[in-house]
Design an enzyme around this catalytic site. Structure first.
Site, short mmCIF file in Angstrom:
data_model
loop_
_atom_site.label_atom_id
_atom_site.label_comp_id
_atom_site.label_asym_id
_atom_site.label_seq_id
_atom_site.Cartn_x
_atom_site.Cartn_y
_atom_site.Cartn_z
N ARG A 71 25.31 -12.25 -28.18
CA ARG A 71 25.88 -10.90 -28.31
C ARG A 71 25.38 -9.95 -27.23
O ARG A 71 25.98 -8.93 -26.95
CB ARG A 71 25.50 -10.28 -29.66
CG ARG A 71 26.09 -10.97 -30.87
CD ARG A 71 25.88 -10.10 -32.09
NE ARG A 71 26.01 -10.82 -33.35
CZ ARG A 71 27.16 -10.97 -34.00
NH1 ARG A 71 28.27 -10.50 -33.48
NH2 ARG A 71 27.19 -11.61 -35.15
N PHE A 91 37.77 -18.87 -27.13
CA PHE A 91 36.62 -18.45 -27.93
C PHE A 91 35.68 -17.65 -27.03
O PHE A 91 35.08 -18.18 -26.10
CB PHE A 91 35.90 -19.65 -28.54
CG PHE A 91 34.67 -19.25 -29.29
CD1 PHE A 91 34.76 -18.54 -30.48
CD2 PHE A 91 33.40 -19.53 -28.79
CE1 PHE A 91 33.63 -18.11 -31.15
CE2 PHE A 91 32.26 -19.11 -29.46
CZ PHE A 91 32.38 -18.41 -30.65
N GLU A 151 36.67 -2.00 -34.07
CA GLU A 151 36.44 -3.45 -34.20
C GLU A 151 36.41 -4.09 -32.81
O GLU A 151 37.04 -3.59 -31.87
CB GLU A 151 37.56 -4.02 -35.09
CG GLU A 151 37.57 -5.51 -35.28
CD GLU A 151 36.35 -6.11 -35.98
OE1 GLU A 151 35.22 -5.81 -35.54
OE2 GLU A 151 36.53 -6.89 -36.91
N ASP A 152 35.71 -5.20 -32.71
CA ASP A 152 35.64 -5.89 -31.42
C ASP A 152 36.95 -6.63 -31.09
O ASP A 152 37.44 -6.56 -29.97
CB ASP A 152 34.45 -6.87 -31.38
CG ASP A 152 34.40 -7.84 -32.56
OD1 ASP A 152 35.28 -7.77 -33.45
OD2 ASP A 152 33.48 -8.67 -32.60
N ASP A 165 41.89 -11.29 -34.42
CA ASP A 165 42.25 -12.69 -34.18
C ASP A 165 43.33 -13.06 -35.20
O ASP A 165 44.51 -12.86 -34.97
CB ASP A 165 40.97 -13.52 -34.33
CG ASP A 165 41.14 -14.98 -33.97
OD1 ASP A 165 42.20 -15.34 -33.43
OD2 ASP A 165 40.22 -15.77 -34.24
P1 5GP Z 1 40.02 -12.12 -37.70
O1 5GP Z 1 39.67 -11.81 -39.11
O2 5GP Z 1 41.00 -11.18 -37.08
O3 5GP Z 1 40.45 -13.56 -37.55
O4 5GP Z 1 38.71 -12.09 -36.86
C1 5GP Z 1 37.95 -11.00 -36.71
C2 5GP Z 1 36.50 -11.38 -36.48
O5 5GP Z 1 36.36 -12.74 -36.06
C3 5GP Z 1 35.95 -10.55 -35.37
O6 5GP Z 1 35.36 -9.39 -35.87
C4 5GP Z 1 34.95 -11.46 -34.72
O7 5GP Z 1 33.70 -11.29 -35.35
C5 5GP Z 1 35.45 -12.85 -35.01
N1 5GP Z 1 36.13 -13.42 -33.83
C6 5GP Z 1 37.45 -13.53 -33.59
N2 5GP Z 1 37.70 -14.10 -32.40
C7 5GP Z 1 36.48 -14.37 -31.86
C8 5GP Z 1 36.05 -14.94 -30.62
O8 5GP Z 1 36.82 -15.32 -29.74
N3 5GP Z 1 34.71 -15.06 -30.44
C9 5GP Z 1 33.80 -14.65 -31.38
N4 5GP Z 1 32.51 -14.82 -31.08
N5 5GP Z 1 34.16 -14.08 -32.53
C10 5GP Z 1 35.49 -13.94 -32.77
#
Ligand code: 5GP
Length: 188
Positions: A164, A151, A96-97, A100
């Site tokens: 991206r 962000f 995963e990238d 959050d």
């Molecule tokens: P989570 O479910 O943990 O809140 O978020 C995971 C997904 O939210 C990541 O796979 C990503 O696509 C998106 N995401 C979370 N933080 C960021 C950020 O700082 N920038 C962007 N562009 N996407 C984010």
């Protein structure tokens, strides 16, 4: 005003090499074939660079979920594309990238466990963003930890699907977001 660069191309290369070293060590005496699953679309650049630095045998697959709109997470996860490999009883690595809130990976872990019963699930993530964590979820292998809630855009991270393709990670300026909004509006 210029972008605030969070991780340059060179820094990313080092971070990814470190992650690959950890994986290569795990598979030094390889006895089974793991399946590496890329979480589309954000993890793609990381996934592609990472697997090229891994010197063991693996299968790859892709899964797609969505939870983000604009600059924040909606918290509602949708499965958009499922895997195609038979992963029952296999060792799975979800790549995963970013983590959050943790909701996406929490959902993915549960979904994969429930539907496919792999032998193990290991989470590999490029950036661990701590401040907004909503569930108790930790990655097994982390590239970098980010203590601030920023962000991010670039290297897979998007703003409404654009941005991206940059080879570094940055925080877009207000002006840049306005320019992108205009472009996105004219693209409708
Ligand atoms: P989570 O479910 O943990 O809140 O978020 C995971 C997904 O939210 C990541 O796979 C990503 O696509 C998106 N995401 C979370 N933080 C960021 C950020 O700082 N920038 C962007 N562009 N996407 C984010």
């Amino acid at each position: 005003m210029t972008n605030e660069v969070i991780f340059s191309k060179e820094q990313l290369d080092e971070i990814i090499s470190d992650v690959a070293d950890k994986l290569n060590a795990r598979f030094e005496n390889q006895t089974s074939i793991p399946v590496f699953i890329s979480v589309l679309k954000g993890a793609e650049p990381f996934f592609n660079d990472l697997i090229k630095k891994c010197h063991f045998e693996m299968k790859i697959d892709f899964i797609q979920v969505s939870s983000y709109s604009g600059t924040s997470s909606t918290g509602v996860i949708h499965l958009k594309k499922d895997i195609t490999e038979d992963i029952k009883g296999k060792d799975i690595y979800i790549v995963e990238d970013i983590i959050d809130t943790g909701l996406t990976l929490n959902y993915l872990k549960q979904y994969i466990q429930l539907h496919y019963q792999p032998r193990s699930i290991t989470i590999v993530c490029l950036v661990d963003k701590k401040p907004l964590r909503k569930v108790d979820l930790t990655a097994d292998i982390v590239g970098v930890t980010l203590a601030q809630n920023k962000f991010l855009v670039g290297y897979g991270f998007d703003y409404n699907e654009i941005g991206r393709n940059y080879d570094y990670i940055f925080v877009p300026t207000k002006k840049q977001l306005e320019t992108w909004d205009k472009l996105l509006n004219s693209d409708k």
